[in-house]
Design a protein around this motif. Structure first.
Motif, mmCIF file in Angstrom:
data_model
loop_
_atom_site.group_PDB
_atom_site.id
_atom_site.type_symbol
_atom_site.label_atom_id
_atom_site.label_comp_id
_atom_site.label_asym_id
_atom_site.label_seq_id
_atom_site.Cartn_x
_atom_site.Cartn_y
_atom_site.Cartn_z
ATOM 1 N N GLY A 156 0.772 -1.201 0.013
ATOM 2 C CA GLY A 156 0.058 0.056 0.047
ATOM 3 C C GLY A 156 0.921 1.347 0.125
ATOM 4 N N LEU A 157 0.297 2.354 0.176
ATOM 5 C CA LEU A 157 0.681 3.666 0.383
ATOM 6 C C LEU A 157 1.396 4.008 1.765
ATOM 7 N N LEU A 158 2.720 4.134 1.963
ATOM 8 C CA LEU A 158 3.143 4.414 3.273
ATOM 9 C C LEU A 158 3.442 5.910 3.382
ATOM 10 N N ILE A 159 2.929 6.407 4.525
ATOM 11 C CA ILE A 159 3.025 7.696 4.735
ATOM 12 C C ILE A 159 3.725 7.723 6.238
ATOM 13 N N ASP A 160 5.181 8.655 6.211
ATOM 14 C CA ASP A 160 5.784 8.645 7.174
ATOM 15 C C ASP A 160 6.089 10.304 7.393
ATOM 16 N N VAL A 161 5.411 10.619 8.586
ATOM 17 C CA VAL A 161 5.547 11.987 9.167
ATOM 18 C C VAL A 161 6.240 12.310 10.346
ATOM 19 N N THR A 162 7.123 13.373 10.255
ATOM 20 C CA THR A 162 7.799 13.613 11.651
ATOM 21 C C THR A 162 7.336 15.170 11.694
ATOM 22 N N PHE A 163 6.676 15.364 12.976
ATOM 23 C CA PHE A 163 6.234 16.634 13.414
ATOM 24 C C PHE A 163 7.389 17.455 13.908
ATOM 25 N N THR A 164 7.109 18.918 14.247
ATOM 26 C CA THR A 164 7.973 19.793 14.589
ATOM 27 C C THR A 164 8.410 19.510 16.022
ATOM 28 N N ASN A 165 7.414 18.666 16.610
ATOM 29 C CA ASN A 165 7.987 18.378 18.288
ATOM 30 C C ASN A 165 8.806 16.897 18.296
ATOM 31 N N GLU A 166 9.133 16.453 17.030
ATOM 32 C CA GLU A 166 10.081 15.415 16.652
ATOM 33 C C GLU A 166 9.089 14.177 17.158
ATOM 34 N N GLN A 167 7.900 14.153 17.051
ATOM 35 C CA GLN A 167 6.934 12.760 17.235
ATOM 36 C C GLN A 167 7.099 12.409 15.730
ATOM 37 N N ASN A 168 7.219 11.013 15.706
ATOM 38 C CA ASN A 168 7.003 10.428 14.299
ATOM 39 C C ASN A 168 5.812 9.506 14.144
ATOM 40 N N LEU A 169 4.962 9.509 13.185
ATOM 41 C CA LEU A 169 3.877 8.631 13.034
ATOM 42 C C LEU A 169 3.887 8.183 11.472
ATOM 43 N N LYS A 170 3.504 7.043 11.546
ATOM 44 C CA LYS A 170 3.574 6.383 10.004
ATOM 45 C C LYS A 170 1.892 5.835 9.824
ATOM 46 N N GLY A 171 1.662 5.843 8.577
ATOM 47 C CA GLY A 171 0.352 5.074 8.457
ATOM 48 C C GLY A 171 0.585 4.393 7.032
ATOM 49 N N LEU A 172 -0.155 3.400 6.958
ATOM 50 C CA LEU A 172 -0.209 2.388 5.686
ATOM 51 C C LEU A 172 -1.715 2.403 5.020
ATOM 52 N N ILE A 173 -1.912 2.764 3.835
ATOM 53 C CA ILE A 173 -3.004 2.760 3.177
ATOM 54 C C ILE A 173 -3.270 1.863 2.537
ATOM 55 N N PRO A 174 -3.796 0.670 2.281
ATOM 56 C CA PRO A 174 -3.936 -0.219 1.298
ATOM 57 C C PRO A 174 -4.360 0.192 0.247
ATOM 58 N N LEU A 175 -3.863 -0.401 -0.873
ATOM 59 C CA LEU A 175 -4.119 0.004 -2.206
ATOM 60 C C LEU A 175 -5.177 -0.937 -2.823
ATOM 61 N N ALA A 176 -6.265 -0.497 -3.524
ATOM 62 C CA ALA A 176 -7.124 -1.512 -4.266
ATOM 63 C C ALA A 176 -6.353 -2.176 -5.564
ATOM 64 N N LYS A 177 -6.800 -3.461 -5.335
ATOM 65 C CA LYS A 177 -5.991 -4.361 -6.696
ATOM 66 C C LYS A 177 -6.683 -3.890 -7.990
ATOM 67 N N GLU A 178 -5.797 -3.545 -9.023
ATOM 68 C CA GLU A 178 -6.375 -3.299 -10.211
ATOM 69 C C GLU A 178 -6.744 -4.448 -11.099
#
Length: 155
Positions: A133-155
């Motif tokens: 899927g689509l991996l989103i990796d975000v680091t915030f200004t307070n140094e907190q790091n969050l990751k999310g994975l959005i599954p992609l629909a099969k074509e």
């Protein structure tokens, strides 16, 4: 005459007491120290509360961002994925939806015009197209790091 003498006597008695006694000085020092300790403790509690609320707000904003992005990704075709930007294409139309970092925000745009900030206080974002899927990796200004994975629909 006697009243004048009495006032003069009181004035000279007050005037002769030039300083504080040791007990009065210790009491004033104790009160001042107590007030300063309370002020310091109050600031410490306020800073910890602000830090906690800042993380909670980021987490709520993060989940809303993930829900909106997942909705767009699942209902549109993923056209391009760059480290700081994803471009989605609406089916049967030439309209595009873009999620991109601009400064300390991730902005949502339709056809590269206007924008809606969807995530604030972002230091760095990294979008990656992976087999799962689509991996989103975000680091915030307070140094907190969050990751999310959005599954992609099969074509």
């Amino acid at each position: 005459m006697e009243a004048r003498y009495f006032l003069l006597k009181c004035f000279t008695r007050i005037r002769n007491q030039e300083g504080f006694t040791l007990v009065e000085s210790l009491l004033a020092l104790f009160i001042s120290t107590s007030v300063l300790m309370l002020v310091g403790a109050t600031f410490r509690v306020l800073l910890k509360t602000e830090e906690y609320l800042g993380k909670s707000k980021n987490n709520i904003e993060w989940h809303i961002f993930l829900n909106q992005t997942e909705h767009d990704v699942l209902n549109k075709k993923l056209k391009n994925v760059y480290p700081y930007e994803i471009i989605l294409e609406e089916a049967g139309s030439l309209d595009t939806i873009t999620y991109a970092q601009h400064g300390s925000k991730i902005r949502w745009q339709r056809n590269r015009t206007g924008y809606v900030p969807v995530l604030n206080r972002v230091k760095q974002v990294k979008f990656q197209n992976q087999p799962t899927g689509l991996l989103i990796d975000v680091t915030f200004t307070n140094e907190q790091n969050l990751k999310g994975l959005i599954p992609l629909a099969k074509e």
